[in-house]
Design an enzyme around this catalytic site. Structure first.
Site, PDB file in Angstrom:
ATOM      1  N   ASP A  11       6.926 -13.005   4.562  1.00  0.00           N
ATOM      2  CA  ASP A  11       6.691 -14.430   4.809  1.00  0.00           C
ATOM      3  C   ASP A  11       6.364 -15.093   3.458  1.00  0.00           C
ATOM      4  O   ASP A  11       6.455 -14.468   2.401  1.00  0.00           O
ATOM      5  CB  ASP A  11       5.620 -14.651   5.894  1.00  0.00           C
ATOM      6  N   CYS A  68       3.197  -9.639   4.195  1.00  0.00           N
ATOM      7  CA  CYS A  68       2.609 -10.954   4.492  1.00  0.00           C
ATOM      8  C   CYS A  68       1.299 -11.037   3.710  1.00  0.00           C
ATOM      9  O   CYS A  68       1.108 -10.286   2.749  1.00  0.00           O
ATOM     10  CB  CYS A  68       2.447 -11.186   6.000  1.00  0.00           C
ATOM     11  N   THR A  70      -1.843 -10.329   4.607  1.00  0.00           N
ATOM     12  CA  THR A  70      -2.700  -9.161   4.808  1.00  0.00           C
ATOM     13  C   THR A  70      -1.931  -7.899   5.177  1.00  0.00           C
ATOM     14  O   THR A  70      -2.504  -6.803   5.155  1.00  0.00           O
ATOM     15  CB  THR A  70      -3.685  -9.420   5.969  1.00  0.00           C
ATOM     16  N   HIS A 101       2.413  12.132   9.335  1.00  0.00           N
ATOM     17  CA  HIS A 101       1.858  12.329  10.677  1.00  0.00           C
ATOM     18  C   HIS A 101       2.451  11.387  11.718  1.00  0.00           C
ATOM     19  O   HIS A 101       2.574  11.757  12.885  1.00  0.00           O
ATOM     20  CB  HIS A 101       0.337  12.128  10.658  1.00  0.00           C
ATOM     21  N   HIS A 137       2.492  16.690  15.993  1.00  0.00           N
ATOM     22  CA  HIS A 137       2.756  15.300  15.614  1.00  0.00           C
ATOM     23  C   HIS A 137       3.834  14.684  16.502  1.00  0.00           C
ATOM     24  O   HIS A 137       3.730  13.525  16.909  1.00  0.00           O
ATOM     25  CB  HIS A 137       3.175  15.215  14.148  1.00  0.00           C
TER      26      HIS A 137
END
Ligand code: RB5
Length: 145
Positions: A11, A68, A70, A101, A137
């Site tokens: 963004d 973005c 965060t 994982h 996993h």
């Protein structure tokens, strides 16, 4: 052999870091599939995440990178789509374990949280680490679906 394609999208808050990470991808022999945004004008991160998800789902890329402010909003948006495992990471250990994982297929980064060096370390760890595989996993990943 052709260069592996990595989809990348951001963004407005992640736009500048996207450009820097695209250069890292090219430097390391990957082909960035840049899905925008293409400038600093405000856009909505769910729309950007959807673009990248569609590129993965239709086979234009197998891995993706989202940026973005965060890494949180765009990661949440990507994870609403089946088959997408987006990991928001702030360091290379998280990115490595997200691959090993969780078999993450999307790396989500926050330009307001980490700088270029840490983001680049995350990117390289994400791209170079294989999924560990194994019953343990895989069973857990299957339960996500
Ligand atoms: C945009 O201002 C900002 O909210 C967005 O980039 C992101 O941080 C959302 O999670």
């Amino acid at each position: 052999m052709s260069s592996p394609i990595v989809a990348i999208a951001a963004d407005h808050a992640g736009f500048a870091l996207k450009g820097e990470l695209s250069a890292v991808l090219m430097d390391k022999g990957y082909q960035p599939l840049d899905l925008g945004t293409d400038g600093p004008e405000s856009v909505d991160y769910p729309d950007i995440a959807e673009r990248l998800v569609l590129a993965i789902r239709d086979g234009r890329a197998t891995r993706g990178v989202l940026v973005c402010g965060t890494g949180i909003g765009i990661g949440i948006a990507a994870n609403r789509f089946p088959g997408i495992r987006a990991a928001t990471c702030t360091n290379a250990t998280m990115a490595r374990l997200a691959r090993a994982h969780n078999d993450a297929n999307v790396l989500s980064l926050g330009s307001r949280v980490i700088g270029f060096e840490a983001a680049s370390d995350c990117l390289l760890a994400f791209l170079s680490t294989p999924f560990d595989g194994g019953d343990r996993h895989q069973r857990r990943i299957d339960k996500l679906g």
